[in-house]
Design a protein around this motif. Structure first.
Motif, short mmCIF file in Angstrom:
data_model
loop_
_atom_site.label_atom_id
_atom_site.label_comp_id
_atom_site.label_asym_id
_atom_site.label_seq_id
_atom_site.Cartn_x
_atom_site.Cartn_y
_atom_site.Cartn_z
N LYS A 200 -2.04 -11.37 23.09
CA LYS A 200 -1.52 -10.24 22.32
C LYS A 200 -2.32 -9.01 22.73
O LYS A 200 -3.54 -8.99 22.60
CB LYS A 200 -1.68 -10.52 20.83
CG LYS A 200 -1.02 -9.52 19.92
CD LYS A 200 -1.28 -9.86 18.46
CE LYS A 200 0.04 -10.10 17.78
NZ LYS A 200 -0.13 -10.34 16.34
N THR B 38 6.53 -2.07 17.85
CA THR B 38 6.16 -0.65 17.85
C THR B 38 5.92 -0.21 16.42
O THR B 38 6.48 -0.80 15.48
CB THR B 38 7.25 0.22 18.48
OG1 THR B 38 8.47 0.03 17.76
CG2 THR B 38 7.47 -0.14 19.94
N LYS B 39 5.10 0.82 16.24
CA LYS B 39 4.90 1.37 14.90
C LYS B 39 6.19 2.01 14.44
O LYS B 39 6.89 2.62 15.23
CB LYS B 39 3.79 2.43 14.90
CG LYS B 39 2.41 1.86 15.04
CD LYS B 39 1.40 2.96 14.92
CE LYS B 39 0.00 2.44 15.01
NZ LYS B 39 -0.98 3.52 14.92
N THR C 294 -2.59 -4.62 22.63
CA THR C 294 -2.17 -3.41 21.94
C THR C 294 -2.64 -2.21 22.72
O THR C 294 -3.78 -2.15 23.20
CB THR C 294 -2.76 -3.37 20.50
OG1 THR C 294 -2.30 -4.53 19.80
CG2 THR C 294 -2.31 -2.13 19.76
N GLY D 64 0.20 2.67 19.81
CA GLY D 64 0.13 1.54 18.89
C GLY D 64 1.17 0.47 19.12
O GLY D 64 1.66 -0.13 18.17
N THR E 20 2.22 -3.23 20.37
CA THR E 20 1.63 -4.55 20.56
C THR E 20 2.63 -5.43 21.31
O THR E 20 3.78 -5.56 20.89
CB THR E 20 1.26 -5.20 19.22
OG1 THR E 20 0.33 -4.35 18.54
CG2 THR E 20 0.63 -6.57 19.42
#
Length: 110
Positions: A29, A108-109, A31, A85, A87
């Motif tokens: 993972k 995504t944010k 980011t 931001g 991930t």
């Protein structure tokens, strides 16, 4: 005795190679910032998704093995902007010093 040492080294090498292969298939993972490989980085002929991850003092580019500009998350990155931001979960491979990630999930944010 020498034959036994060679056999032990061969077995150890095989085990190490197997462990490395398993580690390479492990999902990770990451980011960072999503950018376009063509518009922002000027490194690809077509619009592609690249996740830039800060690792220590440097930024590492992970090229996403996806459909590029066809992905819904590409819109914010195309044209030279960066989407912060993001991930990405997937498996990483490296060839000729270029890291690629095959995403299983991209967040995504909102």
């Amino acid at each position: 005795m020498i034959r036994a040492m060679f056999a032990a080294v061969a077995v150890a090498s095989a085990l190490a190679a197997g462990a490395a292969a398993l580690a390479a298939d492990k999902e990770v993972k990451l980011t960072g910032s999503l950018v376009c490989g063509k518009c922002k980085l000027k490194e690809t002929a077509k619009c592609t998704n690249v996740l830039q991850v800060k690792e220590g003092d440097k930024v590492v580019n992970y090229y996403l093995d996806d459909t590029g500009a066809k992905e819904a998350y590409h819109e914010g990155a195309c044209g030279g902007d960066a989407v912060e931001g993001v991930t990405v979960t997937g498996t990483v491979t490296e060839k000729d010093g270029k890291k690629t990630i095959k995403p299983t999930k991209v967040e995504t944010k909102k």
